[in-house]
Write an enzyme that holds these catalytic residues in place. Structure first.
Site, PDB file in Angstrom:
ATOM      1  N   GLU A 106      -0.972 -18.578  -7.512  1.00  0.00           N
ATOM      2  CA  GLU A 106      -1.343 -17.318  -8.178  1.00  0.00           C
ATOM      3  C   GLU A 106      -1.120 -17.396  -9.678  1.00  0.00           C
ATOM      4  O   GLU A 106      -1.851 -16.775 -10.451  1.00  0.00           O
ATOM      5  CB  GLU A 106      -0.516 -16.153  -7.615  1.00  0.00           C
ATOM      6  CG  GLU A 106      -0.869 -15.787  -6.186  1.00  0.00           C
ATOM      7  CD  GLU A 106       0.108 -14.788  -5.593  1.00  0.00           C
ATOM      8  OE1 GLU A 106       1.012 -14.317  -6.314  1.00  0.00           O
ATOM      9  OE2 GLU A 106      -0.040 -14.501  -4.391  1.00  0.00           O
ATOM     10  N   HIS A 108       5.095 -24.443 -11.116  1.00  0.00           N
ATOM     11  CA  HIS A 108       6.444 -23.985 -10.768  1.00  0.00           C
ATOM     12  C   HIS A 108       6.821 -24.511  -9.391  1.00  0.00           C
ATOM     13  O   HIS A 108       5.964 -24.650  -8.514  1.00  0.00           O
ATOM     14  CB  HIS A 108       6.553 -22.455 -10.805  1.00  0.00           C
ATOM     15  CG  HIS A 108       5.446 -21.751 -10.077  1.00  0.00           C
ATOM     16  ND1 HIS A 108       4.191 -21.576 -10.613  1.00  0.00           N
ATOM     17  CD2 HIS A 108       5.404 -21.189  -8.838  1.00  0.00           C
ATOM     18  CE1 HIS A 108       3.428 -20.929  -9.750  1.00  0.00           C
ATOM     19  NE2 HIS A 108       4.136 -20.695  -8.661  1.00  0.00           N
TER      20      HIS A 108
HETATM   21  P1  5GP Z   1       2.375 -19.055  -6.641  1.00  0.00           P
HETATM   22  O1  5GP Z   1       1.614 -18.302  -5.582  1.00  0.00           O
HETATM   23  O2  5GP Z   1       1.591 -19.161  -7.918  1.00  0.00           O
HETATM   24  O3  5GP Z   1       2.921 -20.362  -6.160  1.00  0.00           O
HETATM   25  O4  5GP Z   1       3.667 -18.176  -6.915  1.00  0.00           O
HETATM   26  C1  5GP Z   1       3.782 -17.280  -7.966  1.00  0.00           C
HETATM   27  C2  5GP Z   1       5.076 -16.525  -7.753  1.00  0.00           C
HETATM   28  O5  5GP Z   1       5.397 -15.854  -8.963  1.00  0.00           O
HETATM   29  C3  5GP Z   1       5.003 -15.461  -6.657  1.00  0.00           C
HETATM   30  O6  5GP Z   1       5.987 -15.746  -5.675  1.00  0.00           O
HETATM   31  C4  5GP Z   1       5.262 -14.152  -7.403  1.00  0.00           C
HETATM   32  O7  5GP Z   1       6.040 -13.241  -6.653  1.00  0.00           O
HETATM   33  C5  5GP Z   1       5.984 -14.616  -8.665  1.00  0.00           C
HETATM   34  N1  5GP Z   1       5.763 -13.786  -9.820  1.00  0.00           N
HETATM   35  C6  5GP Z   1       4.563 -13.341 -10.295  1.00  0.00           C
HETATM   36  N2  5GP Z   1       4.727 -12.603 -11.400  1.00  0.00           N
HETATM   37  C7  5GP Z   1       6.075 -12.601 -11.659  1.00  0.00           C
HETATM   38  C8  5GP Z   1       6.869 -12.007 -12.692  1.00  0.00           C
HETATM   39  O8  5GP Z   1       6.377 -11.337 -13.607  1.00  0.00           O
HETATM   40  N3  5GP Z   1       8.214 -12.217 -12.628  1.00  0.00           N
HETATM   41  C9  5GP Z   1       8.791 -12.956 -11.646  1.00  0.00           C
HETATM   42  N4  5GP Z   1      10.122 -13.097 -11.681  1.00  0.00           N
HETATM   43  N5  5GP Z   1       8.065 -13.528 -10.652  1.00  0.00           N
HETATM   44  C10 5GP Z   1       6.728 -13.348 -10.666  1.00  0.00           C
END
Ligand code: 5GP
Length: 116
Positions: A96, A101
């Site tokens: 997302e 990360h």
């Molecule tokens: P992905 O799906 O990209 O691997 O994970 C993105 C993660 O970032 C998700 O688990 C989501 O909850 C977290 N996330 C998105 N926006 C923010 C934010 O503004 N602050 C924090 N601490 N986490 C975020």
């Protein structure tokens, strides 16, 4: 230049986040929508969009991210029972936020690796 996401603002402390670790190359902070009692994101301070963009010169950085994750697991006292590191890449991987990360998840049995 790589387009910035909200994670760069967190790294620079321009928006609030529960930062649990930071050094010259990586920052770790608690996920805003935790999927487990411990859910920490470890990010490089300089953004790399996805695993597809990783270059040979990033190898020490990626190793450092994983070592920081393991150290945080020990600090969170989830290391003895075990935990999971996860990197989503691209659309099919469910990524997302396009700032590479590593998710550190633990504190409960995490079940099978993939949802059915
Ligand atoms: P992905 O799906 O990209 O691997 O994970 C993105 C993660 O970032 C998700 O688990 C989501 O909850 C977290 N996330 C998105 N926006 C923010 C934010 O503004 N602050 C924090 N601490 N986490 C975020």
């Amino acid at each position: 230049m790589t387009e910035e996401t909200i994670f760069s603002k967190i790294v620079r402390r321009e928006i609030p986040a529960d930062i649990v670790y930071q050094d010259d190359s990586v920052t770790a902070f608690r996920d805003i929508n935790p999927q487990a009692p411990t859910h920490i994101l470890i990010v490089p301070n300089e953004p790399i969009p996805t695993l597809n963009d990783v270059k040979p010169e990033h190898e020490p950085l990626l190793g450092h991210m994983i070592r920081v994750a393991a150290e945080l697991a020990a600090k969170e006292e989830i290391a003895p029972d075990g935990y999971r590191l996860l990197v989503n890449c691209g659309r099919h991987g469910g990524q997302e936020v396009f700032h590479l990360h590593v998710h550190l998840l633990g504190g409960r049995p995490l079940g099978p690796m993939l949802a059915p």
